[in-house]
Design an enzyme around this catalytic site. Structure first.
Site, PDB file in Angstrom:
ATOM      1  CB  CYS A 137      -0.913  -0.005   1.226  1.00  0.00           C
ATOM      2  SG  CYS A 137      -1.967   1.453   1.337  1.00  0.00           S
ATOM      3  CG  HIS A 181       8.639   8.690  -1.970  1.00  0.00           C
ATOM      4  ND1 HIS A 181       9.938   8.255  -2.100  1.00  0.00           N
ATOM      5  CD2 HIS A 181       7.999   7.752  -1.233  1.00  0.00           C
ATOM      6  CE1 HIS A 181      10.079   7.106  -1.475  1.00  0.00           C
ATOM      7  NE2 HIS A 181       8.917   6.768  -0.942  1.00  0.00           N
TER       8      HIS A 181
END
Length: 158
Positions: free
Chosen positions: A89, A97
């Site tokens: 996840c 990022h």
């Protein structure tokens, strides 16, 4: 959004293969472990419900989603492993990022499957918020872990 119309835990059981002797590697990211733990639970339940033997399901944890690809490669390299499921996840943050991690993981998992010629399944959530992740890890949209497991099963029957 597709999941607002369909639960990730709903799938067709048409023409599922016998998986009673198949071995599954499941690589689970420790990052966002509340979510990835629920994804693993969903995947495990689905595999067992369709005939997998618990002794033929191997869980390996990695620090984060970026490391899923190397963990998947290590499992896929083992001849006795028939399919690998990657569970992670990555929640959108304030920087780019997120984009780099999601892109690298998606390409990496695809490449592992192609390299080893066996199912390597992308069970990685890429939500904007923690609530969206919870909704897809056993919440109102079902469980992406279920979807990843049934995908592995169906690919073994291809």
């Amino acid at each position: 959004m597709a999941t607002s119309l369909k639960s990730l835990s709903e799938y067709s059981t048409h023409n599922l293969p016998d998986i009673s002797h198949k071995k599954f590697g499941i690589v689970v990211s420790e990052w966002n472990d509340q979510i990835t733990g629920a994804l693993f639970d969903g995947a495990l339940e689905t595999l067992l419900a369709h005939g997998a033997q618990k002794s033929n399901i191997y869980r390996k944890d990695v620090p984060g989603s970026f490391e899923l690809t190397l963990g998947a490669q290590w499992l896929a390299a083992e001849e006795e492993i028939d399919a690998v499921i990657c569970l992670g996840c990555v929640i959108q943050g304030e920087t780019r990022h997120f984009d780099f991690i999601c892109d690298a993981v998606a390409h990496g998992i695809t490449n592992v499957g192609l390299k080893y010629n066996k199912p390597v399944i992308f069970g990685v959530l890429t939500p904007d918020t923690m609530q969206q992740a919870l909704d897809r890890a056993g919440g109102k949209h079902g469980n992406k872990g279920d979807e990843a497991a049934i995908t592995a099963i169906k690919m073994l029957g291809f």
